[in-house]
Scaffold this motif. Sequence first.
Motif, PDB file in Angstrom:
ATOM      1  N   PRO B 217      16.803   8.709  37.142  1.00 36.98           N
ATOM      2  CA  PRO B 217      16.889   7.369  36.542  1.00 36.98           C
ATOM      3  C   PRO B 217      15.537   6.764  36.203  1.00 36.98           C
ATOM      4  O   PRO B 217      15.408   6.073  35.198  1.00 36.98           O
ATOM      5  CB  PRO B 217      17.607   6.567  37.624  1.00 36.98           C
ATOM      6  N   GLU B 242      24.801   9.061  35.986  1.00 37.32           N
ATOM      7  CA  GLU B 242      25.589   9.527  37.103  1.00 37.32           C
ATOM      8  C   GLU B 242      25.717   8.419  38.127  1.00 37.32           C
ATOM      9  O   GLU B 242      24.876   7.547  38.213  1.00 37.32           O
ATOM     10  CB  GLU B 242      24.973  10.779  37.731  1.00 37.32           C
ATOM     11  N   LYS B 243      26.799   8.469  38.868  1.00 35.42           N
ATOM     12  CA  LYS B 243      27.056   7.474  39.916  1.00 35.42           C
ATOM     13  C   LYS B 243      27.901   8.154  40.972  1.00 35.42           C
ATOM     14  O   LYS B 243      28.547   9.164  40.704  1.00 35.42           O
ATOM     15  CB  LYS B 243      27.880   6.296  39.370  1.00 35.42           C
ATOM     16  N   ARG B 244      27.974   7.551  42.147  1.00 39.37           N
ATOM     17  CA  ARG B 244      28.877   8.078  43.163  1.00 39.37           C
ATOM     18  C   ARG B 244      30.293   7.972  42.628  1.00 39.37           C
ATOM     19  O   ARG B 244      30.693   6.955  42.098  1.00 39.37           O
ATOM     20  CB  ARG B 244      28.732   7.271  44.442  1.00 39.37           C
ATOM     21  N   ASN B 256      31.975   2.532  38.573  1.00 40.72           N
ATOM     22  CA  ASN B 256      31.881   1.625  37.432  1.00 40.72           C
ATOM     23  C   ASN B 256      30.465   1.151  37.175  1.00 40.72           C
ATOM     24  O   ASN B 256      29.643   1.028  38.081  1.00 40.72           O
ATOM     25  CB  ASN B 256      32.801   0.413  37.631  1.00 40.72           C
ATOM     26  N   LEU B 257      30.160   0.920  35.897  1.00 38.84           N
ATOM     27  CA  LEU B 257      28.910   0.281  35.501  1.00 38.84           C
ATOM     28  C   LEU B 257      29.378  -0.862  34.618  1.00 38.84           C
ATOM     29  O   LEU B 257      29.743  -0.651  33.458  1.00 38.84           O
ATOM     30  CB  LEU B 257      28.037   1.269  34.724  1.00 38.84           C
ATOM     31  N   GLY B 258      29.454  -2.083  35.158  1.00 41.60           N
ATOM     32  CA  GLY B 258      30.083  -3.154  34.409  1.00 41.60           C
ATOM     33  C   GLY B 258      31.565  -2.814  34.256  1.00 41.60           C
ATOM     34  O   GLY B 258      32.214  -2.357  35.195  1.00 41.60           O
ATOM     35  N   LYS B 260      32.716  -0.411  32.368  1.00 41.65           N
ATOM     36  CA  LYS B 260      32.911   0.978  31.968  1.00 41.65           C
ATOM     37  C   LYS B 260      32.908   1.890  33.177  1.00 41.65           C
ATOM     38  O   LYS B 260      32.179   1.673  34.132  1.00 41.65           O
ATOM     39  CB  LYS B 260      31.767   1.427  31.040  1.00 41.65           C
ATOM     40  N   TYR B 261      33.716   2.960  33.128  1.00 45.20           N
ATOM     41  CA  TYR B 261      33.718   3.956  34.191  1.00 45.20           C
ATOM     42  C   TYR B 261      32.876   5.133  33.736  1.00 45.20           C
ATOM     43  O   TYR B 261      33.093   5.676  32.668  1.00 45.20           O
ATOM     44  CB  TYR B 261      35.134   4.432  34.482  1.00 45.20           C
ATOM     45  N   PRO B 278      25.372  -4.069  32.690  1.00 48.59           N
ATOM     46  CA  PRO B 278      24.309  -4.369  33.666  1.00 48.59           C
ATOM     47  C   PRO B 278      23.457  -3.140  33.926  1.00 48.59           C
ATOM     48  O   PRO B 278      23.936  -2.011  33.890  1.00 48.59           O
ATOM     49  CB  PRO B 278      25.086  -4.766  34.938  1.00 48.59           C
ATOM     50  N   LEU B 279      22.165  -3.361  34.195  1.00 47.64           N
ATOM     51  CA  LEU B 279      21.237  -2.242  34.271  1.00 47.64           C
ATOM     52  C   LEU B 279      21.213  -1.618  35.667  1.00 47.64           C
ATOM     53  O   LEU B 279      20.162  -1.487  36.271  1.00 47.64           O
ATOM     54  CB  LEU B 279      19.836  -2.724  33.886  1.00 47.64           C
ATOM     55  N   ASP B 280      22.373  -1.224  36.194  1.00 49.51           N
ATOM     56  CA  ASP B 280      22.403  -0.607  37.527  1.00 49.51           C
ATOM     57  C   ASP B 280      22.295   0.898  37.388  1.00 49.51           C
ATOM     58  O   ASP B 280      23.212   1.627  37.701  1.00 49.51           O
ATOM     59  CB  ASP B 280      23.737  -0.917  38.244  1.00 49.51           C
ATOM     60  N   LEU B 281      21.135   1.346  36.857  1.00 47.65           N
ATOM     61  CA  LEU B 281      20.998   2.785  36.674  1.00 47.65           C
ATOM     62  C   LEU B 281      20.689   3.454  37.998  1.00 47.65           C
ATOM     63  O   LEU B 281      20.396   4.585  38.069  1.00 47.65           O
ATOM     64  CB  LEU B 281      19.882   3.100  35.677  1.00 47.65           C
TER      65      LEU B 281
END
Lengths: 71, 281
Positions: B217, B242-244, B256-258, B260-261, B278-281
């Motif tokens: 990231p 990528e996300k958990r 989820n990121l905002g 969006k999944y 939202p910028l949760d990279l």
Amino acid sequence: MFRIYSQEASGHNPRPSKAGRTRQRIMHKFAYWVDNEGVSGCTGCGRCVTQCPVNLDIREMVHEITSLKIK
Amino acid sequence: MDNIYQPIPMRIERIIQETDDASLRSFELSFKNKEDESAFFKDYNPGQFCQLSIFGKGEAPFGVASAAWEGSFVRFTVQNVGSFTDTIHHAKSGDSIGMRGPLGNGFPIWDWKGKDLVVIGGGCAFSTLYALTKHIMHADNRKDYGRIVVIYGARSSGLCLYKPDIKSWYQRPDMEIHQAIDVPEEGWDHHTGYVPDVVKDVAPSPKKSIAVVCGPPIMTKYTLPILVDLGFAPKNIFTSLEKRMKCGVGKCGRCNLGTKYICKDGPVFSLAELNELPLDL
């Protein structure tokens, strides 16, 4: 909201600030689920209110947010 | 009716140690049932991921690192970071592993036909870009695309993935490859420096071009503004996030990121879409 809330196995934390984690906690249940699925993501079980180690109540937070007037 | 949570039984065929410190290994898996294999390759395009599972140990998402034409196997490059990946690393050829996939949206390569491609990767996130490059380099597909510039950075030369293939890419006239390592090393005659700086040096032209960035990231965060400065439009810059994850099919909302999944609307997003989230990279 503790640091491990979104922390990944590599050690990277995509939400390093408390503001980011709190935003995710509240919006995930009460905004994003409503937008995507049409229902609230909270079932009202109350476990989070009972278990919170620092006595935060998500009902108070949501109430405060919804009572803000949009300018 | 198909059970979307049921893993496809797979067998580990080949294990390749990718990096000198053994932190990254590639696993090539074959299908135990032929009908699973044809169903998989009918749906698969580069950029998608699969959920690998070992009963009693866990399940995690991994990007697919092979193109469909390479054979009747699926390759994953796994980094040893925790208890589940450690179990995978200790698996032997012939062991069973479950796989759910292909999941996610993959790279929209049909929209990229006729354009030049700038492929920028860093570290172990290069795996899906490797699948993309191998897909495009195949004789059936190469004529559909323009110039290809690949920029791949790793922390050191020993941590570079897919070394034999990348070495052969230098001989190819139909692509330009730039490798980089973070700190100078003896005997290294390619770029030195972090990937965002190497992108500034190579300065690929944005004309009729698509840029794809996959990396840790922090690398993505610094490379995206540089591409915007070079003149790439946000709708022509793509990245894979990528996300958990838990379900991997857009049901549980963990990734989820905002609104969006990552597992359903992603993992590939354009910068234009990311600017709304939202910028949760």
